[in-house]
Write a protein that holds these residues in place. Structure first.
Motif, PDB file in Angstrom:
ATOM      1  N   ILE A  31       0.585  -1.678  -0.317  1.00  0.00           N
ATOM      2  CA  ILE A  31      -0.156   0.123  -0.270  1.00  0.00           C
ATOM      3  C   ILE A  31       1.112   1.118  -0.353  1.00  0.00           C
ATOM      4  N   PHE A  32       1.940   0.705   0.228  1.00  0.00           N
ATOM      5  CA  PHE A  32       2.372   2.653   0.339  1.00  0.00           C
ATOM      6  C   PHE A  32       3.258   2.454  -0.938  1.00  0.00           C
ATOM      7  N   PHE A  33       3.992   1.699  -1.131  1.00  0.00           N
ATOM      8  CA  PHE A  33       4.396   1.871  -2.632  1.00  0.00           C
ATOM      9  C   PHE A  33       3.155   2.081  -4.073  1.00  0.00           C
ATOM     10  N   LEU A  34       2.204   1.810  -3.650  1.00  0.00           N
ATOM     11  CA  LEU A  34       0.906   2.070  -4.313  1.00  0.00           C
ATOM     12  C   LEU A  34       0.194   3.332  -3.932  1.00  0.00           C
ATOM     13  N   ILE A  35       0.243   3.528  -3.005  1.00  0.00           N
ATOM     14  CA  ILE A  35      -0.969   4.749  -2.912  1.00  0.00           C
ATOM     15  C   ILE A  35       0.364   6.006  -3.479  1.00  0.00           C
ATOM     16  N   ARG A  36       1.804   5.773  -3.352  1.00  0.00           N
ATOM     17  CA  ARG A  36       2.270   6.375  -3.904  1.00  0.00           C
ATOM     18  C   ARG A  36       3.116   7.294  -4.593  1.00  0.00           C
ATOM     19  N   LEU A  37       2.815   5.636  -5.892  1.00  0.00           N
ATOM     20  CA  LEU A  37       2.963   5.707  -7.609  1.00  0.00           C
ATOM     21  C   LEU A  37       1.716   6.225  -8.344  1.00  0.00           C
ATOM     22  N   SER A  38       0.524   6.236  -8.156  1.00  0.00           N
ATOM     23  CA  SER A  38      -0.757   6.482  -8.131  1.00  0.00           C
ATOM     24  C   SER A  38      -0.738   8.238  -8.823  1.00  0.00           C
ATOM     25  N   PRO A  39      -1.312   8.785  -9.549  1.00  0.00           N
ATOM     26  CA  PRO A  39      -1.898   9.756 -10.220  1.00  0.00           C
ATOM     27  C   PRO A  39      -2.031  11.249  -8.566  1.00  0.00           C
ATOM     28  N   GLY A  40      -1.065  12.152  -8.835  1.00  0.00           N
ATOM     29  CA  GLY A  40      -1.832  13.578  -7.788  1.00  0.00           C
ATOM     30  C   GLY A  40      -1.102  13.378  -6.759  1.00  0.00           C
ATOM     31  N   ASN A  41      -0.933  14.136  -6.328  1.00  0.00           N
ATOM     32  CA  ASN A  41      -0.465  14.705  -5.196  1.00  0.00           C
ATOM     33  C   ASN A  41      -1.150  15.812  -3.891  1.00  0.00           C
ATOM     34  N   PRO A  42      -0.885  15.100  -2.118  1.00  0.00           N
ATOM     35  CA  PRO A  42      -1.852  15.712  -1.498  1.00  0.00           C
ATOM     36  C   PRO A  42      -1.205  17.382  -1.386  1.00  0.00           C
ATOM     37  N   THR A  43      -0.520  17.923  -2.125  1.00  0.00           N
ATOM     38  CA  THR A  43      -0.171  19.083  -1.615  1.00  0.00           C
ATOM     39  C   THR A  43      -0.393  19.446  -3.225  1.00  0.00           C
ATOM     40  N   ASP A  44      -0.963  19.394  -4.229  1.00  0.00           N
ATOM     41  CA  ASP A  44      -1.516  20.108  -4.711  1.00  0.00           C
ATOM     42  C   ASP A  44      -2.805  21.348  -4.735  1.00  0.00           C
ATOM     43  N   LYS A  45      -3.694  19.994  -3.787  1.00  0.00           N
ATOM     44  CA  LYS A  45      -5.208  21.483  -3.476  1.00  0.00           C
ATOM     45  C   LYS A  45      -4.136  22.732  -2.802  1.00  0.00           C
ATOM     46  N   PHE A  76       9.965   5.214   6.820  1.00  0.00           N
ATOM     47  CA  PHE A  76       8.255   4.388   8.002  1.00  0.00           C
ATOM     48  C   PHE A  76       8.090   2.632   7.687  1.00  0.00           C
ATOM     49  N   VAL A  77       9.243   2.678   7.626  1.00  0.00           N
ATOM     50  CA  VAL A  77       9.685   0.726   8.311  1.00  0.00           C
ATOM     51  C   VAL A  77      10.724   0.994   9.694  1.00  0.00           C
ATOM     52  N   SER A  78      11.570   2.250   9.497  1.00  0.00           N
ATOM     53  CA  SER A  78      11.822   2.466  10.826  1.00  0.00           C
ATOM     54  C   SER A  78      11.007   3.183  12.524  1.00  0.00           C
ATOM     55  N   ASN A  79       9.709   4.047  11.361  1.00  0.00           N
ATOM     56  CA  ASN A  79       9.046   4.616  12.694  1.00  0.00           C
ATOM     57  C   ASN A  79       8.130   3.280  13.162  1.00  0.00           C
ATOM     58  N   LEU A  80       7.220   2.209  11.696  1.00  0.00           N
ATOM     59  CA  LEU A  80       6.528   1.195  11.709  1.00  0.00           C
ATOM     60  C   LEU A  80       7.456   0.830  13.189  1.00  0.00           C
ATOM     61  N   PHE A  81       8.027   0.829  13.651  1.00  0.00           N
ATOM     62  CA  PHE A  81       8.659  -0.598  14.465  1.00  0.00           C
ATOM     63  C   PHE A  81       8.431   0.282  15.842  1.00  0.00           C
ATOM     64  N   THR A  82       8.358   0.580  15.608  1.00  0.00           N
ATOM     65  CA  THR A  82       7.704   2.361  17.469  1.00  0.00           C
ATOM     66  C   THR A  82       6.219   2.514  17.060  1.00  0.00           C
ATOM     67  N   GLY A  83       5.739   2.128  16.281  1.00  0.00           N
ATOM     68  CA  GLY A  83       4.270   2.424  16.436  1.00  0.00           C
ATOM     69  C   GLY A  83       3.982   3.695  16.025  1.00  0.00           C
ATOM     70  N   GLU A  84       5.200   4.330  15.210  1.00  0.00           N
ATOM     71  CA  GLU A  84       4.596   6.005  15.013  1.00  0.00           C
ATOM     72  C   GLU A  84       4.067   5.893  13.305  1.00  0.00           C
ATOM     73  N   PHE A  85       3.510   6.279  12.960  1.00  0.00           N
ATOM     74  CA  PHE A  85       2.579   6.636  11.832  1.00  0.00           C
ATOM     75  C   PHE A  85       2.964   7.762  10.998  1.00  0.00           C
ATOM     76  N   GLY A  86       3.261   8.764  11.980  1.00  0.00           N
ATOM     77  CA  GLY A  86       3.222  10.263  11.377  1.00  0.00           C
ATOM     78  C   GLY A  86       1.582  11.160  11.682  1.00  0.00           C
ATOM     79  N   MET A  87       2.053  11.914  11.454  1.00  0.00           N
ATOM     80  CA  MET A  87       0.790  12.955  11.323  1.00  0.00           C
ATOM     81  C   MET A  87      -0.065  12.725   9.871  1.00  0.00           C
ATOM     82  N   SER A  88      -1.452  12.862  10.124  1.00  0.00           N
ATOM     83  CA  SER A  88      -2.970  12.286   8.783  1.00  0.00           C
ATOM     84  C   SER A  88      -2.357  14.280   8.289  1.00  0.00           C
ATOM     85  N   TYR A  89      -2.726  14.539   7.250  1.00  0.00           N
ATOM     86  CA  TYR A  89      -2.158  15.485   6.220  1.00  0.00           C
ATOM     87  C   TYR A  89      -3.477  16.450   6.505  1.00  0.00           C
TER      88      TYR A  89
END
Length: 332
Positions: A31-45, A76-89
């Motif tokens: 999912i990490f790679f799939l969603i980033r390879l899909s068209p669009g960018n979260p900052t376009d808005k 992402f993998v290093s944060n995953l082992f600490t249970g950290e998924f980051g902040m929602s945009y």
């Protein structure tokens, strides 16, 4: 307790647990790679005629969106082992906090639907089995197949069209009425139940049909076994034979199906939640994908994967407890 946790069973559980972890890791990596390879960018808005791309670039730097994909994945993998998924945009909150706020509804909604499916399916199977009526059995067999084959979005829209638009018996969407805050406690409970009737029917219909057919077919198969015929020949009451022998043996194979169904429901009743605008994790996942909220989308997939794997894991343990022969099959 000691009999259950013997070395063989512990080994099987550890193998299952390890394979589940690997499956989950591969799932969220995909999912990490799939969603980033899909068209669009979260900052376009954030691009506008007045500010240009300045705000968009600042947000990209803040969330490391412009970093090479390999570096993003390693972080992402290093944060995953600490249970950290980051902040929602979109929400500007920790991902797991946002997911839990929506998952709590899905947990209650899916649990109610699951017990409805099991109880109604079981009740129908027993009632039809007792009647031994050819045309009734044939009708319910064909009808259950029809219900199971109807896509949930077709059923949901159809129920809304009939019971909400034309008959005006139930609300079209949402979980609360506009005047919910002005209601008494009993009125609030009644209002939420009224809002959940059509979604629960939509979510549960296919499951009821599935469990009915599965249980009924198992009962028809078990009743033909030699030991059942021998019990009948001794003059034992048919009710006791059904309760003590046919039904228990018919329900054992149901554990796997129930584990899969519960995992799917807890993973997010996506279509139902979107159609009826319910505040569940399935709808949150769709919204996060369309808004390109990468961390939130991955968090939704992670939680859905965990509950699905956990439900199947528990089902496997129950099956091992009931049938020890499965241990040899797994270890061989």
């Amino acid at each position: 307790m000691n009999k259950f946790f013997n070395p063989q069973i512990v080994k099987v559980i550890l193998l299952r647990f390890l394979s589940s972890l690997i499956t989950l890791f591969l799932l969220i990596s995909f999912i990490f790679f799939l969603i980033r390879l899909s068209p669009g960018n979260p900052t376009d808005k954030y691009v506008s005629a007045k500010l240009g791309t300045e705000l968009s670039e600042k947000i990209s730097d803040k969330f490391s969106i412009n970093e090479p994909l390999t570096e993003q994945y390693l972080a992402f993998v290093s944060n995953l082992f600490t249970g950290e998924f980051g902040m929602s945009y979109s929400y500007h909150l920790p991902v797991l906090d946002v997911v839990w706020a929506y998952f709590s509804f899905t947990l209650v909604f899916a649990t109610i639907s699951f017990f409805m499916q099991i109880s109604i399916g079981l009740w129908l199977a027993i009632r039809i089995f007792k009647k031994h009526n050819g045309w009734i059995e044939k009708f319910f067999s064909n009808f259950s197949l029809l219900v199971y084959s109807i896509p949930s979005f077709v059923l949901g829209v159809g129920l809304i069209y009939i019971f909400s638009v034309h008959l005006n018996l139930f609300p079209i969407s949402g979980l609360k009425s506009l005047d919910y805050d002005e209601m008494s406690l009993l009125q609030r409970i009644a209002d939420q139940i009224k809002h959940l009737v059509l979604p629960l029917i939509t979510l549960s219909a296919a499951g009821v049909a599935l469990f009915y057919r599965y249980i009924k077919e198992n009962m028809d198969e078990i009743v033909q076994n030699t030991f059942i015929l021998n019990l009948k020949s001794t003059g034992m009451d048919e009710g006791k034979i059904l309760k003590n022998h046919i039904l228990p043996n018919s329900l054992k194979p149901l554990i796997s199906v129930a584990g899969i169904e519960l995992g799917i429901l807890l993973g997010g009743s996506l279509i139902t939640e979107v159609i009826f605008s319910l505040p569940g994790m399935g709808r949150l996942a769709i919204d996060s994908i369309f808004s390109r909220d990468y961390p939130l989308a991955i968090g939704c997939v992670f939680v859905a994967g965990v509950v699905m794997i956990f439900a199947n894991f528990i089902a496997d343990i129950i099956k091992l407890k009931i049938d020890k022969r499965l241990i040899k099959g797994i270890l061989n």
